[in-house]
Design an enzyme around this catalytic site. Sequence first.
Site, PDB file in Angstrom:
ATOM      1  N   MET A 288       5.910 -76.249 -32.593  1.00  0.00           N
ATOM      2  CA  MET A 288       5.225 -75.074 -32.057  1.00  0.00           C
ATOM      3  C   MET A 288       4.182 -74.526 -33.036  1.00  0.00           C
ATOM      4  O   MET A 288       3.084 -74.130 -32.638  1.00  0.00           O
ATOM      5  CB  MET A 288       6.240 -73.982 -31.724  1.00  0.00           C
ATOM      6  CG  MET A 288       5.632 -72.803 -30.995  1.00  0.00           C
ATOM      7  SD  MET A 288       6.794 -71.466 -30.725  1.00  0.00           S
ATOM      8  CE  MET A 288       7.943 -72.202 -29.590  1.00  0.00           C
TER       9      MET A 288
ATOM     10  N   ARG B   4     -13.316 -80.984  -2.079  1.00  0.00           N
ATOM     11  CA  ARG B   4     -12.482 -79.955  -2.693  1.00  0.00           C
ATOM     12  C   ARG B   4     -12.912 -78.608  -2.125  1.00  0.00           C
ATOM     13  O   ARG B   4     -12.170 -77.977  -1.421  1.00  0.00           O
ATOM     14  CB  ARG B   4     -12.628 -80.028  -4.231  1.00  0.00           C
ATOM     15  CG  ARG B   4     -11.647 -79.192  -4.982  1.00  0.00           C
ATOM     16  CD  ARG B   4     -11.832 -79.329  -6.482  1.00  0.00           C
ATOM     17  NE  ARG B   4     -13.163 -78.903  -6.926  1.00  0.00           N
ATOM     18  CZ  ARG B   4     -13.556 -78.844  -8.194  1.00  0.00           C
ATOM     19  NH1 ARG B   4     -12.731 -79.215  -9.165  1.00  0.00           N
ATOM     20  NH2 ARG B   4     -14.772 -78.448  -8.509  1.00  0.00           N
TER      21      ARG B   4
ATOM     22  N   LYS C  70     -17.363 -70.236 -17.856  1.00  0.00           N
ATOM     23  CA  LYS C  70     -16.026 -69.919 -17.328  1.00  0.00           C
ATOM     24  C   LYS C  70     -14.959 -70.260 -18.373  1.00  0.00           C
ATOM     25  O   LYS C  70     -15.260 -70.942 -19.368  1.00  0.00           O
ATOM     26  CB  LYS C  70     -15.790 -70.705 -16.044  1.00  0.00           C
ATOM     27  CG  LYS C  70     -15.818 -72.206 -16.241  1.00  0.00           C
ATOM     28  CD  LYS C  70     -15.889 -72.944 -14.904  1.00  0.00           C
ATOM     29  CE  LYS C  70     -15.934 -74.438 -15.142  1.00  0.00           C
ATOM     30  NZ  LYS C  70     -16.161 -75.177 -13.885  1.00  0.00           N
TER      31      LYS C  70
ATOM     32  N   TYR D  51      11.171 -82.861 -35.605  1.00  0.00           N
ATOM     33  CA  TYR D  51      12.161 -82.901 -34.517  1.00  0.00           C
ATOM     34  C   TYR D  51      12.316 -84.313 -33.976  1.00  0.00           C
ATOM     35  O   TYR D  51      11.329 -85.022 -33.786  1.00  0.00           O
ATOM     36  CB  TYR D  51      11.729 -81.987 -33.366  1.00  0.00           C
ATOM     37  CG  TYR D  51      11.843 -80.523 -33.690  1.00  0.00           C
ATOM     38  CD1 TYR D  51      13.081 -79.938 -33.948  1.00  0.00           C
ATOM     39  CD2 TYR D  51      10.713 -79.719 -33.741  1.00  0.00           C
ATOM     40  CE1 TYR D  51      13.177 -78.585 -34.242  1.00  0.00           C
ATOM     41  CE2 TYR D  51      10.798 -78.368 -34.024  1.00  0.00           C
ATOM     42  CZ  TYR D  51      12.036 -77.808 -34.278  1.00  0.00           C
ATOM     43  OH  TYR D  51      12.126 -76.483 -34.566  1.00  0.00           O
TER      44      TYR D  51
HETATM   45  C1  LIG Z   1     -17.284 -76.022 -14.250  1.00  0.00           C
HETATM   46  C2  LIG Z   1     -18.386 -76.299 -13.337  1.00  0.00           C
HETATM   47  C3  LIG Z   1     -19.588 -76.853 -13.806  1.00  0.00           C
HETATM   48  C4  LIG Z   1     -19.787 -77.311 -15.233  1.00  0.00           C
HETATM   49  O1  LIG Z   1     -19.195 -78.581 -15.408  1.00  0.00           O
HETATM   50  P1  LIG Z   1     -19.385 -79.404 -16.761  1.00  0.00           P
HETATM   51  O2  LIG Z   1     -18.821 -80.733 -16.460  1.00  0.00           O
HETATM   52  O3  LIG Z   1     -18.585 -78.668 -17.805  1.00  0.00           O
HETATM   53  O4  LIG Z   1     -20.822 -79.398 -17.078  1.00  0.00           O
HETATM   54  C5  LIG Z   1     -20.631 -77.011 -12.905  1.00  0.00           C
HETATM   55  N1  LIG Z   1     -20.493 -76.654 -11.616  1.00  0.00           N
HETATM   56  C6  LIG Z   1     -19.349 -76.133 -11.124  1.00  0.00           C
HETATM   57  C7  LIG Z   1     -19.254 -75.779  -9.688  1.00  0.00           C
HETATM   58  C8  LIG Z   1     -18.261 -75.958 -11.956  1.00  0.00           C
HETATM   59  O5  LIG Z   1     -17.120 -75.463 -11.452  1.00  0.00           O
END
Ligand SMILES: *Cc1c(COP(=O)(O)O)cnc(C)c1O
Length: 358
Positions: A303, A130, A35, A255
């Site tokens: 930046m 969650r 992801k 800055y």
């Molecule tokens: C992002 C995610 C993972 C992976 O988590 P890591 O800590 O990066 O290994 C696993 N399960 C779910 C449901 C996630 O959203």
Amino acid sequence: MKPFPRAEISRSALQHNMKRLCEIAPSSQVMAVVKANGYGHGLLNVASCLDTADGFGLARLEEALILRSGGVKAKLLLLEGVFRTEDLYKLVEHDIETVVHHSSQLDMLEKVTLSSPVQVWLKIDSGMHRLGFTPEEFHLMYERLMQCDNVAKPVHLMTHFACADEPNNPMTSAQFEVFSGLTRDLPGHRTLANSAGTLYWKETQADWVRAGIALYGVSPVIGDLGRDHGLLPAMDLVSRLIAVRRHKAGEPVGYGSHWLAKQDTQLGIVAIGYGDGYPRNAPEGTPVWINGRLVPIVGRVSMDMLSVDLGIDASDQVGDEAVLWGSELPVEVVAEHIGTIAYELVTKLTPRVAVCLD
Ligand SMILES: *Cc1c(COP(=O)(O)O)cnc(C)c1O
């Protein structure tokens, strides 16, 4: 000439980490979590390096569709499921599996007409609070899925850990107990562990581990490094010096003019800043790797650039490379200086950073 700044992604490191995770979880299949653009490493880059992965985990349908249009044939799972009924047709069309964590998703599945059933992973809230069904809701939701013709059987089962990155926190064992108790006699695959679970809570590896950050060679646990687990960093964030300047004691830089040199020195100006995703709140002293040594950031990150103190005797030249994190300077270390986690640093790079697979 190579682009600057760039995130150099190491194919061999990704492949090594995949192999290492298979060794760490020898009885499990590995779902490579890609992801957020493969944690900033490039979604298709990562997927193409990891053609041995048993499956890929994603947060959004759009990410899964990019993998399918890129020719990826492996199992794909949407870790948050779908948010709209129309998306269910896409799951069938592109053979994508989905999490069901909320009754609204179940309502959609019950109302729609699909040409073939969808593989569902039912998410249990074992304590993170969650996403997912509480232990009290679980049996009813499981029954509804079993009754639903749009759902492939058997239903698979999952949960997610809140504190697996704290090796002494009893929360993970408590969540494991809740999940195991609810699912004991049910068919289907089970998955509980993220990277931290995979590395630190071996008993939770089950049928599938869902590894994200570890795949990129980074430890999920504060205070240790990917290399402590035999993992290799997959990203080098590289830019270069665009100026080297003599600088007198007492003079400020940048800055706000709040940093003053204690002695005469030379400053290097590195072409990277918060417009590239390097955090503006990186404090003075955050390390940068230049010509074989670490030098500290001085003054404020702007930046497009930041300043480092090269030292009075430095022989660095304009054009020399500067590594913001990578094999020589673990991103975990940089994250600790900045007061964040490596996950945020790698995923926050902006499109101005060229992502280059070696
Ligand atoms: C992002 C995610 C993972 C992976 O988590 P890591 O800590 O990066 O290994 C696993 N399960 C779910 C449901 C996630 O959203």
